[in-house]
Design an enzyme around this catalytic site. Structure first.
Site, PDB file in Angstrom:
ATOM      1  N   THR A 199       7.407  -4.377   8.485  1.00 24.66           N
ATOM      2  CA  THR A 199       6.246  -3.484   8.473  1.00 24.66           C
ATOM      3  C   THR A 199       6.146  -2.697   9.778  1.00 24.66           C
ATOM      4  OG1 THR A 199       3.854  -3.304   8.210  1.00 24.66           O
ATOM      5  CG2 THR A 199       4.647  -5.308   9.242  1.00 24.66           C
ATOM      6  N   ARG A 200       5.547  -1.511   9.665  1.00 20.47           N
ATOM      7  CA  ARG A 200       5.264  -0.694  10.852  1.00 20.47           C
ATOM      8  C   ARG A 200       3.786  -0.300  10.861  1.00 20.47           C
ATOM      9  NH1 ARG A 200       5.791   4.181   7.595  1.00 20.47           N
ATOM     10  NH2 ARG A 200       4.447   5.309   9.024  1.00 20.47           N
ATOM     11  N   HIS A 204      -3.156  -5.762   5.908  1.00 16.95           N
ATOM     12  CA  HIS A 204      -4.460  -6.107   5.347  1.00 16.95           C
ATOM     13  C   HIS A 204      -4.242  -7.148   4.254  1.00 16.95           C
ATOM     14  CE1 HIS A 204      -6.259  -2.974   7.745  1.00 16.95           C
ATOM     15  NE2 HIS A 204      -5.304  -2.159   7.343  1.00 16.95           N
ATOM     16  N   HIS A 207      -1.194  -6.898   1.841  1.00 16.35           N
ATOM     17  CA  HIS A 207       0.111  -7.296   2.394  1.00 16.35           C
ATOM     18  C   HIS A 207       0.226  -8.816   2.470  1.00 16.35           C
ATOM     19  CE1 HIS A 207      -1.009  -3.366   4.235  1.00 16.35           C
ATOM     20  NE2 HIS A 207       0.166  -3.045   3.736  1.00 16.35           N
ATOM     21  N   ARG A 293       7.279  -0.411  -2.228  1.00 17.22           N
ATOM     22  CA  ARG A 293       7.266   0.976  -2.682  1.00 17.22           C
ATOM     23  C   ARG A 293       7.501   1.866  -1.469  1.00 17.22           C
ATOM     24  NH1 ARG A 293       4.155   5.199  -3.166  1.00 17.22           N
ATOM     25  NH2 ARG A 293       4.117   6.315  -5.146  1.00 17.22           N
TER      26      ARG A 293
END
Ligand code: PPS
Length: 579
Positions: A199-200, A204, A207, A293
């Protein structure tokens, strides 16, 4: 235990070169040196610690061309992203770079020697072709393509590296794991199935639910493995994000998840990047990798269309599935179902079910206005971190520049405003009167155009620093030139606050005749008598601002009505409220 590295051997060059470290350190002091850019530094860190296994250096011509055209190194090993060291012609000349030369690669932050490169080839890349093949289009709306054309120098130097030192980090040291350290950690905890999450962005509840679901589906533990090197320009800074990750990691079922930071420079290369990310996670010991996605998507191209399809990345990873040796866990977007208080992947939600989502834009709006962010969307601790970094408008600093002729009344308005702000409490207030700036910051400057320009830019620098810290800054330079005012504004907008500094230009348009008539100090008289040269309005210009946020005029209104107008302007922007 931990998954085997890409190519079978973890290329931990620190371990490999440890026996000759003293020799390498001594040699590094004798060689010419190349100071690395931020991107090169990130790449080198992962070459040295084995995160990019099987690479042992920066790609030479053969590997580069092969990777660009076929996603494979010249020896056939899958590696989808060119990892190159770019240099200019001047560097080639001044450092005498040539095949066989040895060069010390240094950390440009502290000059520390990190590695010795043995040059194997120097070549000129075809950047347009690299953009087309690697990123899908030679379109500068793509951040990596823009970087390639605007920042990357004209030549690439390929060659193997020997490890001297790992780059030092001073932030979140305890959360930075090399592949070897992470592997040891997994082995210590007997984690044999680990699903990594890239992740970047801040995480929340969606996730968290997604990763927990992946873990349960695969009977695996979770590695939250966020990128803290370079991400997409405009992303939430990594300091804030790591505090978010630290908060969210506590919400996982006990013992399920671990957090480790990855010093990767992302390229936002969508499908190719997803394959690259999978290889990197494999090198760090993960057995599974979540691809969601629009993985590593760069957003829209110059035609307003997405660079990649939402599931292109999943498709490409599937295509190389057999040789990747890390299992992809594909995920669709997660949506919230209020009736059941659960999150589900959109492809599993029956048609007609009521769902709820909060988009990134809506979240930013709520942070800005201070509006509520519901529990179903995030966690209180996460929202608290974000609100600290992105305070609501009512807690942000701002700068007001009151520009006008000498004796326009700007100082009187500024002092009255100061009192009003002090009365409101909650913000520190800084009054930067024109003559204070002159005596405290610009004592050596006169009133030639370039000196007036410099004076205003110094003021803007101080104002931006204060605004960013949350202060209300009121400044009263004459600021007679349009280009200087615009430069000051640009600096304050860029540096005066996390989501962009708040800046207001108020033109105190009291006419020159009025300013002169009411001048009790006699400065205009002296200027008229030629005792002051280049005086604004007399023998130097004042360019009327076309871009003022507000115009006031003390020949027609009182100080207090002008102040009231300013207060109403700030209130309409949400910066202040009425007590
Ligand atoms: S500028 O143009 O923004 O750099 O001017 P500023 O820093 O606001 O300085 C204005 C004060 O300097 C006195 N002063 C002059 N003003 C304009 N032109 C010339 N040539 C000049 N020489 C000196 C001017 O009276 C302002 O002083 P205060 O005490 O603020 O009125």
């Amino acid at each position: 235990m931990a998954n085997s590295p890409h190519g079978g051997v973890l290329k931990d060059l620190h371990v490999r070169d440890a026996p000759i470290k003293q020799q390498l350190v001594a040699e590094s002091e004798q060689l010419v040196d190349l100071r690395l850019t931020e991107r090169q530094l990130c790449d080198l860190e992962l070459i040295l610690n084995g995160g990019f296994s099987p690479l042992e250096g920066f790609m030479g011509k053969e590997d580069y061309e092969s990777v660009v055209e076929t996603l494979r190194l010249a020896n056939g090993a899958l590696f989808p992203m060119p990892i190159t060291l770019d240099v200019s012609q001047e560097q080639i000349d001044s450092l005498k770079l040539a095949e066989g030369a040895r060069v010390t690669l240094r950390d440009s932050r502290d000059e520390a020697p990190l590695a010795i490169l043995t040059v194997s080839s120097i070549y000129k890349p075809n950047k347009a072709n690299e953009a087309e093949k690697v990123f899908g289009a030679d379109d500068k709306a793509h951040p990596a393509v823009s970087y390639l054309h605007n920042t990357v120098k004209d030549f690439y130097v390929g060659g193997t590296v020997q490890a001297v030192n790992a780059p030092e980090h001073y932030d979140y040291v305890e959360l930075r794991y090399t592949p070897a350290e992470l592997r040891a950690y997994f082995n210590k905890l007997s984690w044999s199935r680990v699903v990594a999450f890239q992740t970047r962005n801040p995480m929340h509840r969606a996730h968290r639910e997604l990763t927990v679901r992946a873990a349960r589906q695969q009977r695996a533990n979770v590695l939250v493995h966020p990128v803290v090197g370079l991400t997409k320009p405009g992303d939430v800074d990594h300091f804030t994000r790591v505090r978010v990750y630290e908060a969210i990691i506590r919400t996982y079922p006990k013992g399920m998840a671990a957090l480790a930071l990855l010093p990767l420079a992302m390229r936002m290369g969508g499908p190719r990047e997803a394959v690259w990310h999978a290889i990197i996670r494999k090198n760090f010991g993960a057995t599974h990798f979540i691809v969601g996605r629009d993985h590593a998507g760069p957003g829209k191209n110059s035609q307003g269309k997405d660079f990649y399809g939402p599931y292109d990345a999943q498709e490409l990873v599937t295509q190389y599935k057999d040789e990747l040796g890390i299992e992809m866990v594909p995920f669709q977007m997660m949506s919230y179902i209020p009736d059941q208080d659960i999150y589900q992947p959109v492809d599993e939600i029956p048609k007609g079910t009521v769902t709820a989502d909060i988009s990134g834009t809506e979240l930013r709006r709520r942070l800005k206005t201070g509006a509520a962010i519901p529990d179903w969307f995030s966690y209180e601790a996460v929202v608290k971190v974000l609100r600290e970094s992105y305070p609501a408008k009512s807690r942000q600093g701002f700068t007001i520049i009151l520009s006008g002729y000498v004796n326009s009344g700007a100082n009187a308005i500024a002092k009255a405003l100061e009192s009003q702000f002090q009365q409101q409490a909650g913000r520190s207030v800084s009054l930067l009167l024109g003559d204070t700036i002159r005596s405290e910051l610009s004592a050596e400057l006169g009133f030639a155009p370039e000196e007036r320009h410099k004076n205003l830019q110094r003021l803007a620098f101080v104002a931006a620093e204060l605004s960013r810290a949350g202060a209300a800054v009121i400044a009263t330079p004459i600021a007679p030139y349009d280009h200087s005012r615009k430069a000051a504004k640009a600096h304050i907008v860029q540096n005066g606050g996390a989501g962009g500094g708040n800046f207001f230009l108020v033109h105190v348009a009291t006419p020159l005749e009025h300013c002169e008539k009411t001048d009790r100090r006699g400065v205009y008289a002296r200027a008229r008598a030629g005792q002051i040269k280049g005086f604004t309005g007399i023998d130097d210009k004042y360019e009327i601002p076309e871009d003022a946020d507000l115009v006031v005029d003390l020949s027609k209104q009182t100080v207090l009505t002008a102040v009231q107008q300013i207060i109403l302007m700030l209130e309409s922007q949400g910066l202040i409220g009425f007590a």
